[in-house]
Design an enzyme around this catalytic site. Structure first.
Site, PDB file in Angstrom:
ATOM      1  N   SER A   1       0.826  -1.203   0.000  1.00 27.29           N
ATOM      2  CA  SER A   1       0.000   0.000   0.000  1.00 27.29           C
ATOM      3  C   SER A   1       0.862   1.255   0.000  1.00 27.29           C
ATOM      4  O   SER A   1       1.964   1.268   0.562  1.00 27.29           O
ATOM      5  CB  SER A   1      -0.897   0.001   1.245  1.00 27.29           C
ATOM      6  OG  SER A   1      -1.515   1.253   1.431  1.00 27.29           O
TER       7      SER A   1
ATOM      8  N   TYR B   1      -2.543  -0.191   9.968  1.00 27.53           N
ATOM      9  CA  TYR B   1      -2.683  -0.753   8.629  1.00 27.53           C
ATOM     10  C   TYR B   1      -1.371  -0.619   7.864  1.00 27.53           C
ATOM     11  O   TYR B   1      -0.874  -1.587   7.269  1.00 27.53           O
ATOM     12  CB  TYR B   1      -3.812  -0.036   7.884  1.00 27.53           C
ATOM     13  CG  TYR B   1      -3.913  -0.418   6.422  1.00 27.53           C
ATOM     14  CD1 TYR B   1      -4.316  -1.692   6.050  1.00 27.53           C
ATOM     15  CD2 TYR B   1      -3.601   0.500   5.423  1.00 27.53           C
ATOM     16  CE1 TYR B   1      -4.406  -2.051   4.710  1.00 27.53           C
ATOM     17  CE2 TYR B   1      -3.695   0.155   4.085  1.00 27.53           C
ATOM     18  CZ  TYR B   1      -4.093  -1.122   3.732  1.00 27.53           C
ATOM     19  OH  TYR B   1      -4.170  -1.465   2.408  1.00 27.53           O
TER      20      TYR B   1
END
Length: 335
Positions: free
Chosen positions: A130, A155
């Site tokens: 990501s 995350y």
């Protein structure tokens, strides 16, 4: 090839599965169909896959990648050529509320994927990382050569951990791994927790949208078709063993950014949605949220040079495609 797609009922996994079927691959898709967002949307995606002319080459199995025993059985039974790991607990803000969900899926689950590849001679593991791993890096555009040691959300920390875990398995067991740092993916069948989905829903229903940091943030919004094109280009070309610039370790390991290489302000993004909806937004201006970053901007030159990747979808075109889908999807909350 026989390809495992984890997270096959998810946004990217759904579109990738369709692309792989179209080119003639045999696809096994797994997903735990959790309720992080409405499972009806996940089922809708699976229903669309089952309508594909080559759906006989698709097998869906409801399975959580965190289940060690079942994952071991899956790999042993199917003997995949390629694995594409897209299963993960997503969402930056949700990671502030439920960090354990990210440990289970993004860490424990990823180890199970790595172990499956290790013990079953998988030729190439492609996995989702990501843009969030860049945190609040000040250097623009973000390059895979930049240090990413300062994540600002759980995350992001788990995605950085995935890259480290993949490198160790590549080095120790000679498993070719390719990490893909996705930059703000949008498009039809997208995730309801994403801003463009929430904004469209609210604007069409004459509701107020929450606009953080007065709309001054920028994102490298990337249309789903461009993302899938980049993933498909990497699948059949596993990295060769190479020594990195920082140590004497050798591993068949590489990381790419997949983005649009063209940041757009949140304010411009909202204008595009307004144009597609043919309605003005009612805004609730809010401060910056914990875990958010000011700007994302992908350096995609390595992916262009190696794989010929070239994003082609303009923001206005992509947003119009999403809004048209939203208004006709059948399960969305439209007036």
């Amino acid at each position: 090839m026989k390809i495992l797609v984890t997270g096959a009922a998810g946004f990217i996994g759904f579109h990738l599965s369709l692309a792989l079927l179209k080119r003639g691959d045999e696809v096994v898709g797994i997903d735990n169909l959790n309720d992080y967002y409405d499972p009806a949307l996940k089922q809708l995606r699976l229903d669309e896959i089952n309508k594909h002319p080559k759906s006989s080459n698709f097998e869906f199995i409801k399975l959580d990648i965190a289940n060690r025993a079942l994952m071991k059985m899956l790999f042993s039974e199917h003997q995949f050529d390629i694995v594409v790991n897209l299963a993960a607990q997503a969402g930056v803000r949700y990671s502030l509320e439920n960090p354990n969900a990210y440990v289970d899926s993004n860490l424990v689950g990823f180890v199970n994927v790595l172990e499956g590849c290790r013990h079953n001679k998988v030729k190439h593991l492609v996995y989702a990382s990501s843009s969030s791993v860049y945190g609040m890096n000040v250097k623009q555009p973000f390059s895979t050569d930049d240090r990413v040691d300062y994540p600002i959300s759980m995350y992001a920390a788990t995605k950085k951990a995935n890259e480290l875990m993949a490198h160790s398995y590549s080095h120790l067991f000679n498993i070719p791994t390719t990490g893909l740092r996705f930059f703000t993916v949008y498009g039809p069948y997208g995730r309801p927790d994403m801003a463009y989905f929430k904004f469209t829903e609210a604007i069409l229903n004459d509701e107020t949208i929450d606009v953080y940091n007065n709309g001054k943030m920028k994102r490298d919004f990337t249309y789903i078709d461009d993302i899938v094109d980049g993933v498909v280009r990497t699948i059949g070309d596993p990295p060769l063993p190479q020594t990195n610039n920082y140590s004497n370790t050798t591993a068949p390991y590489i990381i790419y950014n997949i983005g649009n290489n063209s940041p757009v302000s949140l304010r411009s993004f909202i204008r595009s949605i307004e144009a597609a909806c043919e309605k003005k937004a009612k805004e609730n201006l809010l401060p910056m949220q914990p875990g958010d970053v000011f700007e994302t901007y992908a350096d995609i030159d390595p992916l262009i040079n190696k794989h010929g990747f070239k994003p082609t979808t303009a923001l206005d075109v992509g947003i119009k495609e999403f809004v048209d889908w939203y208004q006709n999807c059948g399960i969305c909350n439209t007036p």
